[in-house]
Design an enzyme around this catalytic site. Structure first.
Site, PDB file in Angstrom:
ATOM      1  CB  THR A  55      10.339   4.112  -8.819  1.00  0.00           C
ATOM      2  OG1 THR A  55      11.732   3.831  -8.824  1.00  0.00           O
ATOM      3  CG2 THR A  55       9.585   2.978  -9.484  1.00  0.00           C
ATOM      4  CB  THR A  56       9.757   6.493  -5.460  1.00  0.00           C
ATOM      5  OG1 THR A  56      10.459   5.271  -5.531  1.00  0.00           O
ATOM      6  CG2 THR A  56       8.620   6.386  -4.475  1.00  0.00           C
TER       7      THR A  56
END
Length: 285
Positions: A55-56
């Protein structure tokens, strides 16, 4: 893909017959075990808990008064495995083809493999048809591939990409998000996926504005990731000690371009200086 030849050293007939422009369909017919979603799913609570997760990802469109339009995709560099940092330098944003890019969140290994297969899918189509697939067509092909990974997603090895590119027909940048079932949704202006997405979206809402030029959009993307890393432990912020910066790419009518680390270092330096000044003055960074 491993192939066998006949006794005369020739490729099997399946490789020489005209067929579908979809490489995924060809692979599903002749070597389905090589598709990410066709593997044996792990037992719950085993591999899925140990696999690194990424992520992100953030994406935003831009368009300045000089006619430069496109999209920016950016991703942090951290991969986590439970409460541990599995990698500080993983890359999560890739060129899908000359005019599109894809960012990955979710199970890192499956996601990278899916991206490579997607790249082959678009290249195969171009070679068979002699033309580029439309941006909508690319988004739909990616949705089909994600749907094929559903059995693995149900076992915890989910892949949630963020896709963006320059639409040659509309002369503008566009963004598409997905769910684990392969649902495809067009996003307008900006979007984010991953564990830090709720914080990144808050920054994007405040910083994005119509008429952004490419450099301004890159700065907004980096600042959104900076905010996400500030509140989400699974998202890695810019590492000024190790000189590790987010992967940031722009896609315009000139094609895909990865932003140089030297340029990102300048952007990060400005963000840090501005926030340090805010703290020194008693304000909130």
């Amino acid at each position: 893909m491993t192939t066998s030849t006949d006794g005369g050293g020739r490729l099997p007939d399946a490789f020489l017959r005209p067929g579908s422009s979809s490489f995924v369909e060809f692979l599903g017919e002749h070597a389905p075990d090589l598709l990410p979603g066709r593997r044996t799913a792990p037992a719950p609570g085993t591999t899925s808990d140990l696999a690194p997760h990424a992520t992100t990802i953030v994406a935003l469109t831009f368009g300045d008064d000089d006619g430069g339009r496109g999209v920016v995709l950016a991703g942090d560099r951290r991969a986590t495995m439970g409460n541990l940092i599995a990698s500080r330098e993983i890359e999560k944003v890739f060129a899908a083809d000359d005019y599109s890019a894809v960012g990955i969140a979710g199970s890192a290994g499956i996601a990278v493999e899916l991206v490579r297969l997607f790249q082959l899918e678009l290249e195969h189509y171009e070679k068979i048809e002699g033309s580029l697939l439309s941006l909508d067509g690319k988004a739909n092909r990616l949705a089909t591939m994600i749907r094929g990974n559903l059995p693995m997603a149900l076992q915890g090895l989910a892949v949630v990409p963020l896709f963006g590119g320059y639409d040659l027909d509309r002369a503008t940048g566009r963004i598409f998000s997905y769910d684990v079932t392969g649902g495809r949704y067009e996003e307008h202006e900006h979007h984010s996926v991953g564990s830090g997405s709720v914080f990144a979206r808050g920054a994007l809402k405040k910083l994005w504005r119509p008429g952004l030029h490419a450099d301004g959009a890159v700065a907004v993307a980096v600042e959104a990731l900076y905010d996400a890393a500030d509140d989400d432990s699974a998202t890695g912020g810019p590492d000024t000690v190790r000189r590790i910066w987010p992967v940031v790419a722009t896609v315009t009518s000139d094609g895909y371009r990865r932003v140089a680390d030297a340029d990102l270092a300048e952007v990060v330096s400005r963000i840090v200086d501005e926030r340090s000044a805010g703290h020194a003055g008693g304000g909130r960074a």
